[in-house]
Design a protein around this motif. Structure first.
Motif, mmCIF file in Angstrom:
data_model
loop_
_atom_site.group_PDB
_atom_site.id
_atom_site.type_symbol
_atom_site.label_atom_id
_atom_site.label_comp_id
_atom_site.label_asym_id
_atom_site.label_seq_id
_atom_site.Cartn_x
_atom_site.Cartn_y
_atom_site.Cartn_z
ATOM 1 N N LEU A 176 -5.676 9.703 3.996
ATOM 2 C CA LEU A 176 -5.741 8.273 4.665
ATOM 3 C C LEU A 176 -6.763 8.686 6.404
ATOM 4 N N ILE A 185 -7.754 0.461 3.828
ATOM 5 C CA ILE A 185 -6.508 -0.217 3.997
ATOM 6 C C ILE A 185 -6.140 -0.789 5.546
ATOM 7 N N ALA A 241 -8.662 8.385 11.356
ATOM 8 C CA ALA A 241 -8.810 7.030 9.981
ATOM 9 C C ALA A 241 -10.184 7.725 8.802
ATOM 10 N N SER A 275 -8.278 3.484 13.296
ATOM 11 C CA SER A 275 -8.735 2.943 12.156
ATOM 12 C C SER A 275 -9.622 2.147 13.164
ATOM 13 N N LEU A 300 0.617 11.148 5.964
ATOM 14 C CA LEU A 300 -0.977 10.003 5.590
ATOM 15 C C LEU A 300 -2.241 11.031 5.394
ATOM 16 N N LEU A 342 -1.446 4.026 11.232
ATOM 17 C CA LEU A 342 -3.028 3.739 10.514
ATOM 18 C C LEU A 342 -4.216 3.059 11.398
ATOM 19 N N GLU A 375 -11.659 5.861 3.359
ATOM 20 C CA GLU A 375 -10.189 4.993 2.667
ATOM 21 C C GLU A 375 -9.429 4.616 3.700
ATOM 22 N N GLY A 376 -8.774 4.805 4.519
ATOM 23 C CA GLY A 376 -7.835 4.509 5.918
ATOM 24 C C GLY A 376 -8.307 3.045 6.285
ATOM 25 N N HIS A 395 0.777 -1.246 -0.083
ATOM 26 C CA HIS A 395 0.177 0.103 0.005
ATOM 27 C C HIS A 395 0.413 1.258 -0.132
#
Length: 143
Positions: A83, A107, A100, A51, A78, A47, A103-104, A37
Protein backbone atom coordinates in the motif's frame (compact mmCIF):
# COMPACT_ATOMS: atom_id res chain seq x y z
CA UNK A 1 1.66 40.55 37.60
CA UNK A 2 -0.56 37.47 37.35
CA UNK A 3 -3.46 37.62 34.97
CA UNK A 4 -6.61 35.87 36.00
CA UNK A 5 -8.26 33.67 33.41
CA UNK A 6 -11.95 34.17 32.95
CA UNK A 7 -14.10 31.10 33.20
CA UNK A 8 -15.70 30.14 29.88
CA UNK A 9 -19.42 30.73 29.67
CA UNK A 10 -22.04 28.03 29.19
CA UNK A 11 -22.18 28.62 25.41
CA UNK A 12 -18.44 28.00 25.14
CA UNK A 13 -18.80 24.77 27.14
CA UNK A 14 -21.65 23.65 24.88
CA UNK A 15 -19.62 24.37 21.72
CA UNK A 16 -16.62 22.49 23.14
CA UNK A 17 -18.86 19.51 23.96
CA UNK A 18 -20.34 19.54 20.46
CA UNK A 19 -16.89 19.67 18.87
CA UNK A 20 -15.88 16.74 21.10
CA UNK A 21 -18.92 14.78 19.95
CA UNK A 22 -18.12 15.43 16.29
CA UNK A 23 -14.50 14.35 16.81
CA UNK A 24 -15.60 11.19 18.66
CA UNK A 25 -18.03 10.25 15.88
CA UNK A 26 -15.37 10.91 13.25
CA UNK A 27 -12.83 8.68 15.03
CA UNK A 28 -15.39 5.93 15.61
CA UNK A 29 -16.42 5.86 11.97
CA UNK A 30 -12.81 6.14 10.79
CA UNK A 31 -11.76 3.18 12.95
CA UNK A 32 -14.67 1.12 11.57
CA UNK A 33 -13.75 2.04 7.98
CA UNK A 34 -10.09 1.21 8.63
CA UNK A 35 -11.01 -2.17 10.13
CA UNK A 36 -12.93 -3.06 6.96
CA UNK A 37 -9.57 -2.84 5.16
CA UNK A 38 -7.73 -4.65 7.97
CA UNK A 39 -5.98 -1.41 8.92
CA UNK A 40 -5.48 0.26 12.27
CA UNK A 41 -6.63 3.84 12.64
CA UNK A 42 -3.00 5.04 12.57
CA UNK A 43 -2.30 3.07 9.39
CA UNK A 44 -5.40 4.51 7.75
CA UNK A 45 -4.51 8.09 8.74
CA UNK A 46 -0.97 7.69 7.42
CA UNK A 47 -2.24 6.16 4.17
CA UNK A 48 -4.70 9.03 3.74
CA UNK A 49 -1.91 11.58 4.20
CA UNK A 50 0.28 9.80 1.67
CA UNK A 51 -2.55 9.63 -0.85
CA UNK A 52 -2.36 13.43 -1.04
CA UNK A 53 1.42 13.64 -1.52
CA UNK A 54 4.61 11.70 -0.79
CA UNK A 55 6.17 12.80 2.51
CA UNK A 56 9.40 12.20 4.41
CA UNK A 57 9.11 10.17 7.62
CA UNK A 58 9.90 13.15 9.86
CA UNK A 59 7.09 15.21 8.30
CA UNK A 60 4.67 12.28 8.66
CA UNK A 61 5.59 12.03 12.34
CA UNK A 62 4.88 15.76 12.78
CA UNK A 63 1.51 15.51 11.06
CA UNK A 64 0.53 12.42 13.06
CA UNK A 65 2.01 13.88 16.27
CA UNK A 66 4.09 10.81 17.04
CA UNK A 67 7.70 9.66 17.11
CA UNK A 68 9.49 9.02 13.79
CA UNK A 69 10.24 5.45 14.93
CA UNK A 70 6.48 4.81 15.20
CA UNK A 71 6.00 6.10 11.66
CA UNK A 72 8.75 3.79 10.41
CA UNK A 73 6.91 0.78 11.85
CA UNK A 74 3.59 1.86 10.33
CA UNK A 75 5.21 2.46 6.93
CA UNK A 76 6.95 -0.93 7.15
CA UNK A 77 3.61 -2.70 7.72
CA UNK A 78 1.86 -0.79 4.91
CA UNK A 79 4.80 -1.41 2.58
CA UNK A 80 4.62 -5.15 3.31
CA UNK A 81 0.98 -5.04 2.16
CA UNK A 82 1.88 -3.16 -1.04
CA UNK A 83 0.00 0.00 0.00
CA UNK A 84 3.03 2.26 0.50
CA UNK A 85 6.46 2.48 -1.07
CA UNK A 86 9.65 4.30 -0.19
CA UNK A 87 11.35 6.39 -2.85
CA UNK A 88 14.22 8.88 -2.94
CA UNK A 89 13.35 12.55 -2.55
CA UNK A 90 14.18 14.22 -5.90
CA UNK A 91 15.29 17.34 -4.01
CA UNK A 92 17.60 15.47 -1.60
CA UNK A 93 18.47 11.89 -2.46
CA UNK A 94 19.58 11.25 1.15
CA UNK A 95 15.93 11.59 2.21
CA UNK A 96 13.41 8.83 1.61
CA UNK A 97 9.81 9.72 0.89
CA UNK A 98 6.91 7.46 1.73
CA UNK A 99 4.26 7.40 -0.99
CA UNK A 100 0.98 5.60 -1.48
CA UNK A 101 0.99 2.97 -4.20
CA UNK A 102 -1.89 2.81 -6.67
CA UNK A 103 -3.64 0.27 -4.40
CA UNK A 104 -2.91 2.41 -1.34
CA UNK A 105 -4.48 5.40 -3.08
CA UNK A 106 -7.55 3.32 -3.94
CA UNK A 107 -7.98 2.27 -0.32
CA UNK A 108 -7.45 5.85 0.91
CA UNK A 109 -10.23 7.03 -1.44
CA UNK A 110 -12.46 4.22 -0.19
CA UNK A 111 -11.80 5.31 3.40
CA UNK A 112 -12.72 8.92 2.58
CA UNK A 113 -15.84 7.82 0.73
CA UNK A 114 -17.01 5.71 3.67
CA UNK A 115 -16.89 8.61 6.16
CA UNK A 116 -20.44 9.74 5.70
CA UNK A 117 -21.51 10.71 9.24
CA UNK A 118 -21.15 14.38 8.35
CA UNK A 119 -22.49 14.23 4.80
CA UNK A 120 -26.17 14.21 5.70
CA UNK A 121 -25.98 16.93 8.36
CA UNK A 122 -23.77 19.07 6.10
CA UNK A 123 -26.16 18.52 3.19
CA UNK A 124 -28.84 20.15 5.35
CA UNK A 125 -26.82 23.37 5.48
CA UNK A 126 -26.84 25.93 2.72
CA UNK A 127 -23.71 26.55 0.71
CA UNK A 128 -23.19 29.81 2.60
CA UNK A 129 -23.57 28.04 5.97
CA UNK A 130 -20.98 25.42 4.96
CA UNK A 131 -18.60 28.18 3.86
CA UNK A 132 -19.13 29.97 7.15
CA UNK A 133 -18.55 26.76 9.14
CA UNK A 134 -15.38 26.05 7.17
CA UNK A 135 -14.07 29.57 7.70
CA UNK A 136 -14.83 29.47 11.43
CA UNK A 137 -13.08 26.10 11.83
CA UNK A 138 -10.05 27.39 9.91
CA UNK A 139 -9.97 30.46 12.15
CA UNK A 140 -10.11 28.30 15.27
CA UNK A 141 -7.18 26.22 14.03
CA UNK A 142 -5.02 29.28 13.29
CA UNK A 143 -4.85 30.17 16.99
Amino acid sequence: MATQKTRPDSLTFEVVDLIGSVVARYHEEYEEAAAEHALTGAQARLLSLLSLEPLPMRRLAQKLKCEPSNVTGIVDRLEARGLVERRPDPGDRRVKLAAATQEGGRIARSLRDSLDFAREPLAGLTHEERLSLRDLLRRMLEV
